[in-house]
Write an enzyme that holds these catalytic residues in place. Structure first.
Site, PDB file in Angstrom:
ATOM      1  N   TRP A   1     120.077   3.007  73.012  1.00 43.71           N
ATOM      2  CA  TRP A   1     120.426   3.825  71.847  1.00 43.71           C
ATOM      3  C   TRP A   1     119.154   4.608  71.553  1.00 43.71           C
ATOM      4  CZ3 TRP A   1     118.746   4.465  66.762  1.00 43.71           C
ATOM      5  CH2 TRP A   1     119.653   5.109  65.901  1.00 43.71           C
TER       6      TRP A   1
ATOM      7  N   LYS B   1     134.648   2.797  57.308  1.00 40.18           N
ATOM      8  CA  LYS B   1     135.373   2.511  58.555  1.00 40.18           C
ATOM      9  C   LYS B   1     135.890   3.795  59.158  1.00 40.18           C
ATOM     10  CE  LYS B   1     134.314  -0.537  59.431  1.00 40.18           C
ATOM     11  NZ  LYS B   1     133.451  -1.322  58.678  1.00 40.18           N
TER      12      LYS B   1
ATOM     13  N   LYS C   1     125.553  -1.319  67.108  1.00 38.50           N
ATOM     14  CA  LYS C   1     125.997  -2.465  66.319  1.00 38.50           C
ATOM     15  C   LYS C   1     124.876  -3.045  65.464  1.00 38.50           C
ATOM     16  CE  LYS C   1     128.969  -5.713  65.246  1.00 38.50           C
ATOM     17  NZ  LYS C   1     129.984  -5.298  64.262  1.00 38.50           N
TER      18      LYS C   1
ATOM     19  N   GLU D   1     133.103   6.200  60.473  1.00 36.45           N
ATOM     20  CA  GLU D   1     132.389   5.670  61.645  1.00 36.45           C
ATOM     21  C   GLU D   1     133.114   5.933  62.958  1.00 36.45           C
ATOM     22  OE1 GLU D   1     131.962   1.435  60.446  1.00 36.45           O
ATOM     23  OE2 GLU D   1     129.994   1.636  61.332  1.00 36.45           O
TER      24      GLU D   1
ATOM     25  N   GLU E   1     134.196   0.545  51.606  1.00 38.68           N
ATOM     26  CA  GLU E   1     134.281   0.020  52.971  1.00 38.68           C
ATOM     27  C   GLU E   1     135.342   0.783  53.783  1.00 38.68           C
ATOM     28  OE1 GLU E   1     132.620  -1.583  54.901  1.00 38.68           O
ATOM     29  OE2 GLU E   1     133.910  -2.455  56.412  1.00 38.68           O
TER      30      GLU E   1
ATOM     31  N   HIS F   1     135.214  14.052  37.264  1.00 37.72           N
ATOM     32  CA  HIS F   1     133.855  14.503  36.919  1.00 37.72           C
ATOM     33  C   HIS F   1     133.222  15.322  38.044  1.00 37.72           C
ATOM     34  CE1 HIS F   1     133.872  12.241  33.222  1.00 37.72           C
ATOM     35  NE2 HIS F   1     134.298  11.175  33.889  1.00 37.72           N
TER      36      HIS F   1
ATOM     37  N   ASN G   1     113.516  -3.108  73.603  1.00 34.92           N
ATOM     38  CA  ASN G   1     114.342  -2.822  72.431  1.00 34.92           C
ATOM     39  C   ASN G   1     113.427  -2.829  71.216  1.00 34.92           C
ATOM     40  OD1 ASN G   1     116.256  -2.741  70.373  1.00 34.92           O
ATOM     41  ND2 ASN G   1     116.576  -4.948  70.425  1.00 34.92           N
ATOM     42  N   GLY G   2     113.351  -1.698  70.519  1.00 36.28           N
ATOM     43  CA  GLY G   2     112.482  -1.624  69.340  1.00 36.28           C
ATOM     44  C   GLY G   2     111.804  -0.269  69.296  1.00 36.28           C
TER      45      GLY G   2
ATOM     46  N   CYS H   1     119.764  -0.776  71.262  1.00 36.89           N
ATOM     47  CA  CYS H   1     119.378  -1.126  72.629  1.00 36.89           C
ATOM     48  C   CYS H   1     119.614  -2.614  72.883  1.00 36.89           C
ATOM     49  CB  CYS H   1     117.923  -0.830  72.957  1.00 36.89           C
ATOM     50  SG  CYS H   1     117.452   0.868  72.708  1.00 36.89           S
TER      51      CYS H   1
ATOM     52  N   ARG I   1     125.331  -2.479  71.599  1.00 33.84           N
ATOM     53  CA  ARG I   1     124.030  -2.273  70.959  1.00 33.84           C
ATOM     54  C   ARG I   1     123.477  -0.865  71.205  1.00 33.84           C
ATOM     55  NH1 ARG I   1     121.767  -7.105  69.492  1.00 33.84           N
ATOM     56  NH2 ARG I   1     119.738  -6.107  69.351  1.00 33.84           N
TER      57      ARG I   1
HETATM   58  O1  M6R Z   1     124.489  -6.830  61.014  1.00 32.42           O
HETATM   59  P1  M6R Z   1     124.517  -6.294  59.604  1.00 32.42           P
HETATM   60  O2  M6R Z   1     125.634  -6.834  58.791  1.00 32.42           O
HETATM   61  O3  M6R Z   1     123.189  -6.441  58.915  1.00 32.42           O
HETATM   62  O4  M6R Z   1     124.760  -4.741  59.788  1.00 32.42           O
HETATM   63  C1  M6R Z   1     124.725  -3.891  58.696  1.00 32.42           C
HETATM   64  C2  M6R Z   1     125.267  -2.525  59.044  1.00 32.42           C
HETATM   65  O5  M6R Z   1     124.496  -1.929  60.048  1.00 32.42           O
HETATM   66  C3  M6R Z   1     126.712  -2.615  59.520  1.00 32.42           C
HETATM   67  O6  M6R Z   1     127.534  -3.237  58.595  1.00 32.42           O
HETATM   68  C4  M6R Z   1     127.258  -1.207  59.821  1.00 32.42           C
HETATM   69  O7  M6R Z   1     127.355  -0.458  58.656  1.00 32.42           O
HETATM   70  C5  M6R Z   1     128.601  -1.331  60.536  1.00 32.42           C
HETATM   71  N1  M6R Z   1     128.644  -0.405  61.621  1.00 32.42           N
HETATM   72  C6  M6R Z   1     129.770  -1.098  59.651  1.00 32.42           C
HETATM   73  O8  M6R Z   1     130.970  -1.071  60.316  1.00 32.42           O
END
Ligand code: M6R
Length: 613
Positions: A76, A488, A608, A491, A484, A507, A102-103, A2, A27
């Site tokens: 969100w 990506k 985000k 996501e 990573e 394994h 937000n929260g 949010c 957000r």
């Molecule tokens: O702002 P941060 O680096 O603490 O965020 C951590 C994760 O939420 C963030 O890296 C998330 O996994 C991303 N969407 C990855 O692309």
């Protein structure tokens, strides 16, 4: 999770609010809304869907007035499905008070029962609505004293919040408060702003006031007053935000993600150049004992950076490293020894689990080093106020939900730190140090070179985007990168993708491999190259399509015989390869997402900044 914003001044609030919501859309983007205050009345408009839906609704309506004060929200969903009704702002039953939040209000069910017992009727399923009704209750109890009513209501809330409140009887002010969710005030000339993140208002002002937890602010058009949540007035210096307005725009790219992938050479260079100015003495000194172990904690992409960091510290400085996912670390009971140091990594500096992990480290009296991208973020401020140190990655604003330039700049910081510790620990000589520095200095240029081959990946993605499963595999540094790479892809393309340490394949995971599988092998650790070749052969024999990401061949192996496709990255020291080898994987995820018709900047179900648990 949010985004909230607010405006008070002499201009039309609605266009600012809509523009700011678009900057905060990363957000959360399942619904949005705004409340304007005009002629003693609240005008509330909300809509399920992207901000463009709200915008269209407002355009078609053409409000016949100009309001100079308003608040807005992009959501969100946590409590209650995305819908018009559950969108913010929420109002009290008399339409006097409007709130954006937000929260998460953790005790909202108790508060809801308490209010229902007083005949309050709820219109939504959200936790936030209790705040509006609670404010109404205390407003009456306090006989119309807005500020006191806010203090009383806040005292009843448990959980996290950044909130902004309008009251029809007080058309000259917005009251806002924060606890465990970010809130920044932008100070303009004859106008003031509030937002969850600075890009919302940096087009108008770069003078900012950062709120701490448990603080409250009253915004008027010509000044703002800052208070504790018990009503004592506070004074605070403002901060000048360096990020320029353009860096929060797409700048000709179709998506923020592609722009941010292409910004990596500059971001890496900026981060490299600034590193020597950072003061790490407090962290290095710690309790006076030499560094025996480093614990790195983070979430998501930052956790993957930590996995690379572990290999780097162990290889270059011979310091043992434990990497802990922040959401696990925060509930653990870590065994702490003298000589331990903690590194906390977070792009946003606002991730709830990461902040909690840092607070546990503080409780255990561990020396803290924060690596973050956001100046004035909670992580940075708390690290410093606890006597710790901060390294800022100079990636500039990262808007796309999928992190790219934050990752590579986090790696640059970790490598620079690893070789610095290597010299201090005498595990690398001065001349090795110079060699490493020179090589790190060339990484930005090599990243730029690599990006010139973007089309190769674009074409590859066009052929492979429909695979049922994509597995990434590698060993050592390459395994960390494959974690990573898989994140990506899942996501933003919603393809089932996983990462495996290549040696683990046999394994169990190899049982999943079939003709609908693509396996991407990252093989930049030269002594282990032949091992990866065998692993590629094993999956190819089970029908998988294969892609090899590696350095140029020096003549020994014919790559065409190893994998179906090969992507060559510029040469560097094996240890530093993650800053380059991740880039084709970022591009692959981006182009698969485009092929599938997804919005790579705003993937479903994600946000985000994860400021709730
Ligand atoms: O702002 P941060 O680096 O603490 O965020 C951590 C994760 O939420 C963030 O890296 C998330 O996994 C991303 N969407 C990855 O692309």
């Amino acid at each position: 999770m949010c985004g909230i914003t607010g405006y008070i001044g002499r201009q039309d609030a609605a266009p600012y609010l809509l523009g700011a919501l678009k900057k905060l859309e990363y957000r959360g983007y399942d619904s949005s809304g705004l409340a304007l205050l005009h002629d003693g009345e609240l005008i509330v408009r909300k809509a399920k869907g992207r901000i463009s839906v709200l915008e269209e609704r407002l355009m078609s309506e053409q409000l016949p007035f100009m309001a100079n004060i308003g608040i807005a929200h992009t959501r969100w969903a946590t409590h209650g499905e995305p819908s018009d009704l559950n969108s913010h702002p929420h109002t009290d039953s008399e339409g006097r008070i409007a709130v954006v939040h937000n929260g998460i209000i953790e005790n909202y069910l108790d508060l809801k029962k308490w209010l229902q017992a007083r005949d309050v009727v709820f219109a939504s399923d959200t936790d936030t609505e209790v705040i509006a009704h609670l404010l109404n209750y205390y407003y009456k109890a306090r006989e119309g004293k807005f500020f006191e009513a806010v203090l009383d209501a806040l005292a009843r809330l448990e959980g996290s919040y950044a909130i902004a409140i309008l009251c029809t009887d007080y058309p000259d002010r917005i009251i806002a408060a924060r606890k465990d969710s970010p809130l920044i005030i932008g100070l303009g000339e004859g106008e003031n702003f509030l937002a969850s993140d600075a890009p919302a208002f940096i087009q108008y002002t770069r003078e900012a006031l950062f709120l701490n937890d448990g603080e409250l602010v009253v915004l008027y058009n010509d000044h703002v007053d800052l208070f504790t949540n018990t009503g004592e007035k506070l004074l605070r210096d403002t901060t000048h935000i360096e990020w320029d307005a353009e860096s929060a725009e797409k700048g000709g790219y179709p998506h923020f993600m592609l722009k941010e992938i292409h910004e990596q050479p500059k971001a890496l260079n900026d981060t490299y150049k600034k590193f020597d100015e950072i003061k790490l003495n407090d962290w290095l000194k710690g309790d006076g004992s030499p560094i025996e172990r480093i614990i790195i904690t983070a979430c998501g992409t930052a956790w993957h950076a930590a996995m690379v960091g572990k290999r780097a510290f162990e290889a270059l400085a011979r310091i043992p490293v434990d990497v802990e996912i922040a959401s696990e670390f925060r509930y653990g009971n870590p065994v702490i020894k003298s000589g331990d140091r903690v590194i906390v990594i977070s792009q946003s500096g606002e991730t709830a689990d990461t902040l909690a992990a840092m607070r546990l480290a503080k409780e255990k009296q561990l020396p803290i080093l924060a690596i973050t991208n956001v100046l004035g973020s909670t992580l940075a401020r708390e690290a410093i106020s606890n006597g710790g140190s901060v390294i800022y990655t100079l990636a500039g604003p990262e808007i796309a939900v999928a992190s790219t330039k934050a990752f590579t700049t986090q790696l640059m910081c970790l490598y620079l730190l690893a070789i610095k510790l290597g010299v201090l620990n005498k595990t690398i000589s001065d001349s090795d140090y110079s060699t490493y520095r020179n090589e790190l200095a060339q990484i930005p240029e090599k990243a730029a070179l690599l990006l010139k081959q973007q089309e190769v990946i674009q074409k590859f993605a066009a052929l492979q985007f429909n695979k049922d499963k994509v597995f990434f595999m590698g060993r050592q540094f390459d395994y960390a990168v494959s974690l990573e790479a898989a994140l990506k892809l899942k996501e933003i393309s919603y393809t089932h993708s996983e990462s495996f340490a290549a040696g683990e394949l046999k394994h169990g995971p190899i049982a999943l491999v079939d003709t609908r599988t693509l396996v991407v092998a990252i093989a930049t650790q030269r002594p282990l190259f032949e091992k990866l070749v065998s692993n590629i052969k094993e999956v190819a024999a089970r029908g998988a399509a294969t892609l090899l990401i590696t350095f140029a061949n020096k003549g020994k192996t014919n790559y065409d015989e190893v994998a179906d496709s090969v992507f060559i990255i510029p040469d560097t020291i094996d240890t530093f390869s993650p800053m380059l080898s991740i880039i084709p994987a970022q591009l692959f995820a981006y182009y698969c997402s485009i092929q599938k018709g997804n919005d790579p900047d705003k993937p479903r179900n994600l946000a985000k900044s994860v400021t709730v648990e």
